[in-house]
Enzyme design. Structure first.
Site, short mmCIF file in Angstrom:
data_model
loop_
_atom_site.label_atom_id
_atom_site.label_comp_id
_atom_site.label_asym_id
_atom_site.label_seq_id
_atom_site.Cartn_x
_atom_site.Cartn_y
_atom_site.Cartn_z
N ASP A 77 24.13 32.61 31.29
CA ASP A 77 22.66 32.65 31.31
C ASP A 77 22.15 32.91 29.90
O ASP A 77 22.83 33.54 29.10
CB ASP A 77 22.18 33.80 32.20
CG ASP A 77 22.24 33.48 33.69
OD1 ASP A 77 22.52 32.32 34.05
OD2 ASP A 77 22.01 34.41 34.49
N MET A 78 20.93 32.45 29.62
CA MET A 78 20.34 32.75 28.31
C MET A 78 19.38 33.91 28.45
O MET A 78 18.53 33.90 29.34
CB MET A 78 19.64 31.51 27.75
CG MET A 78 19.26 31.65 26.30
SD MET A 78 20.64 32.09 25.20
CE MET A 78 21.53 30.56 25.14
N ARG A 108 10.86 40.09 36.38
CA ARG A 108 10.67 38.78 35.72
C ARG A 108 10.08 37.77 36.71
O ARG A 108 9.29 36.92 36.36
CB ARG A 108 11.98 38.26 35.12
CG ARG A 108 12.33 38.96 33.81
CD ARG A 108 13.33 38.17 32.99
NE ARG A 108 14.59 38.04 33.67
CZ ARG A 108 15.51 38.99 33.74
NH1 ARG A 108 15.31 40.15 33.14
NH2 ARG A 108 16.64 38.81 34.38
N ARG A 112 22.19 23.85 31.71
CA ARG A 112 21.01 24.15 32.55
C ARG A 112 19.79 24.25 31.63
O ARG A 112 19.83 24.96 30.62
CB ARG A 112 21.23 25.48 33.27
CG ARG A 112 20.02 25.87 34.14
CD ARG A 112 20.05 27.34 34.53
NE ARG A 112 21.22 27.71 35.29
CZ ARG A 112 21.70 28.95 35.34
NH1 ARG A 112 21.10 29.93 34.69
NH2 ARG A 112 22.77 29.23 36.05
N THR A 139 13.96 24.50 37.80
CA THR A 139 12.52 24.76 37.83
C THR A 139 12.00 24.69 39.27
O THR A 139 12.61 24.03 40.12
CB THR A 139 11.77 23.71 36.97
OG1 THR A 139 10.38 23.98 36.99
CG2 THR A 139 12.00 22.28 37.45
N HIS A 140 10.84 25.37 39.50
CA HIS A 140 10.17 25.24 40.80
C HIS A 140 8.95 24.36 40.68
O HIS A 140 8.16 24.26 41.60
CB HIS A 140 9.75 26.64 41.29
CG HIS A 140 10.87 27.62 41.26
ND1 HIS A 140 11.01 28.56 40.27
CD2 HIS A 140 11.94 27.76 42.08
CE1 HIS A 140 12.11 29.26 40.48
NE2 HIS A 140 12.69 28.79 41.57
N ALA A 191 12.26 32.84 30.47
CA ALA A 191 11.71 33.90 31.31
C ALA A 191 11.34 35.19 30.57
O ALA A 191 10.87 36.12 31.19
CB ALA A 191 12.72 34.24 32.40
P1 FDA Z 1 6.45 27.83 36.33
O1 FDA Z 1 6.57 29.31 36.54
O2 FDA Z 1 6.13 27.32 34.97
O3 FDA Z 1 5.41 27.27 37.37
C1 FDA Z 1 4.90 25.97 37.25
C2 FDA Z 1 4.25 25.56 38.54
O4 FDA Z 1 5.27 25.37 39.53
C3 FDA Z 1 3.31 26.58 39.13
O5 FDA Z 1 2.03 26.50 38.58
C4 FDA Z 1 3.34 26.20 40.59
O6 FDA Z 1 2.51 25.09 40.80
C5 FDA Z 1 4.78 25.75 40.80
N1 FDA Z 1 5.61 26.83 41.32
C6 FDA Z 1 6.38 27.68 40.64
N2 FDA Z 1 7.02 28.51 41.46
C7 FDA Z 1 6.62 28.18 42.70
C8 FDA Z 1 6.90 28.67 44.00
N3 FDA Z 1 7.77 29.65 44.19
N4 FDA Z 1 6.30 28.12 45.05
C9 FDA Z 1 5.43 27.10 44.88
N5 FDA Z 1 5.13 26.58 43.68
C10 FDA Z 1 5.71 27.12 42.62
N6 FDA Z 1 15.30 31.82 32.41
C11 FDA Z 1 15.92 32.24 31.28
O7 FDA Z 1 15.26 32.63 30.32
N7 FDA Z 1 17.29 32.24 31.23
C12 FDA Z 1 18.06 31.78 32.26
O8 FDA Z 1 19.29 31.79 32.15
C13 FDA Z 1 17.40 31.32 33.44
N8 FDA Z 1 18.10 30.85 34.52
C14 FDA Z 1 17.42 30.28 35.58
C15 FDA Z 1 18.14 29.68 36.61
C16 FDA Z 1 17.46 29.03 37.64
C17 FDA Z 1 18.23 28.35 38.72
C18 FDA Z 1 16.03 28.99 37.63
C19 FDA Z 1 15.27 28.26 38.68
C20 FDA Z 1 15.33 29.62 36.62
C21 FDA Z 1 16.00 30.28 35.61
N9 FDA Z 1 15.31 30.92 34.59
C22 FDA Z 1 15.98 31.36 33.48
C23 FDA Z 1 13.84 31.20 34.75
C24 FDA Z 1 12.99 30.14 34.07
O9 FDA Z 1 13.09 30.24 32.67
C25 FDA Z 1 11.51 30.29 34.45
O10 FDA Z 1 11.06 31.53 33.99
C26 FDA Z 1 11.23 30.19 35.93
O11 FDA Z 1 12.01 29.21 36.55
C27 FDA Z 1 9.74 29.87 36.16
O12 FDA Z 1 9.42 28.61 35.63
P2 FDA Z 1 9.29 27.30 36.53
O13 FDA Z 1 9.76 26.16 35.70
O14 FDA Z 1 10.02 27.49 37.81
O15 FDA Z 1 7.78 27.12 36.89
#
Ligand code: FDA
Length: 305
Positions: free
Chosen positions: A132-133, A286, A182, A224-225, A187
């Site tokens: 992980d980062m 986080r 990945r 990502t979500h 975060a």
């Molecule tokens: P973001 O938070 O930017 O949201 C964008 C949009 O997506 C929202 O406005 C909403 O519309 C939609 N959305 C998001 N979550 C939702 C939900 N639960 N339900 C409905 N809609 C939603 N970070 C890091 O620094 N080091 C690491 O090693 C990792 N590892 C990691 C593994 C995995 C499997 C994941 C999924 C994530 C990580 N992360 C991480 C975290 C990552 O950096 C990030 O902080 C989160 O995934 C949040 O960003 P998103 O891209 O998910 O959407």
């Protein structure tokens, strides 16, 4: 306001005292919601259930507040036992590890020794280990460790964060090693000197990195979500004729479960990041920083007596 809330929870995530309080209080409010269990044996049933639904997993033993050599060695033994359990139980799972939990803040040689023991076991059982980062001050060291380990092990992978200015160059340098990568947005709380402060720039860079990673021919995990990023990846793969087995989607356990299943049904590989352990506090904070609505159910439980 969004940025204020985010910074508030990210500051709290670093507080070791609150971590100890949360640890003592127990993980009841988050278990089965955003973490699988207090230890790996207790999490196996949840992983089996996810696998049964067609979801692959990567498991993470939570715990970033490691300040002694003994704890780092204990974490290493636990990671080895987890890999052995994955093999014995025939789980469709990788593991994810954080370099701080293996001693990064204590001694670099200790981390190398710990990772070597973990990767020897992982290679034997064909289990991928993703580094992980963490926050930016640890990025350079983490990537250097990854490059060194990648010379001897094909079962090690790592993570790049789209919010860092440096990441495009890092991706280019790493691409020669042909790693499993990945990609995430990032975060942690980072200053504007090292990371894009605006979400729009992070999103644009994320798309750029997905494209470059796929064009370099790397196996790319799009973690990502965000529907926009998922839709972008699907369209791009179709346009560039990238086969479905060159990339996968990843999401966190307990987030967007319906979307996870839809992606599986559409024929995409979907991996769920499943955390477990007693040190759930930093991870939980986080997730609150990213989207308080996601886990408001658990937050209510935290503040209620
Ligand atoms: P973001 O938070 O930017 O949201 C964008 C949009 O997506 C929202 O406005 C909403 O519309 C939609 N959305 C998001 N979550 C939702 C939900 N639960 N339900 C409905 N809609 C939603 N970070 C890091 O620094 N080091 C690491 O090693 C990792 N590892 C990691 C593994 C995995 C499997 C994941 C999924 C994530 C990580 N992360 C991480 C975290 C990552 O950096 C990030 O902080 C989160 O995934 C949040 O960003 P998103 O891209 O998910 O959407």
């Amino acid at each position: 306001m969004e940025a204020v809330t985010r910074n508030f929870f990210l500051c709290l995530s670093k507080n070791n005292w609150l971590n100890q309080v949360a640890r003592k209080r127990g993980s009841g409010i988050v278990t089965g919601k955003i973490i699988a269990g207090i230890d790996f044996p207790n999490s196996v049933q949840i992983i089996k259930e996810l696998n049964r639904k067609g979801l692959s997993t990567t498991v993470d033993h939570l715990g970033e507040f490691v300040h002694s050599k003994e704890t780092a060695i204990d974490r290493t033994k636990e990671a080895i036992e987890t890999i052995e359990t994955i093999a014995r139980e025939k789980l469709d799972s990788h593991i994810s590890v954080k370099m701080t939990s293996l001693g990064l803040d204590i001694d670099r040689d200790l981390v190398i020794r710990n990772m070597t023991s973990i990767l020897d076991t992982a290679e034997k059982h064909g289990v991928m280990v993703t580094i992980d980062m963490e926050d930016e001050p640890r990025c350079e060291q983490t990537l250097e460790l990854f490059k060194q380990l990648r010379e001897s092990y094909s079962c090690v992978s790592t993570v790049l964060q789209a919010y860092l200015y440096r990441t495009e160059q890092d991706l280019k340098k790493l691409s020669v090693l042909k790693p499993f990568l990945r990609l995430v947005k990032g975060a942690y709380k980072e200053p504007a000197t090292v990371a894009y402060p605006d979400k729009k720039d992070v999103d644009d860079n994320y798309k750029k990195l997905i494209r470059q990673s796929l064009e370099y021919g790397l196996y790319t995990a799009v973690a990502t979500h965000d529907d926009e990023m998922i839709g972008y990846t699907k369209e791009l793969a179709e346009k560039l004729k990238i086969p479905n087995d060159q990339f996968e989607f990843q999401m966190l356990y307990g987030m967007r479960s319906k979307t996870q299943m839809e992606l599986v049904e559409q024929g995409y590989k979907m991996r769920v990041y499943v955390p477990y352990g007693r040190d759930w506090y930093g991870y939980f904070m986080r997730r609150l920083a990213e989207r308080p609505a996601n886990i408001s159910f658990a937050f209510k439980g935290l503040v209620k007596k």
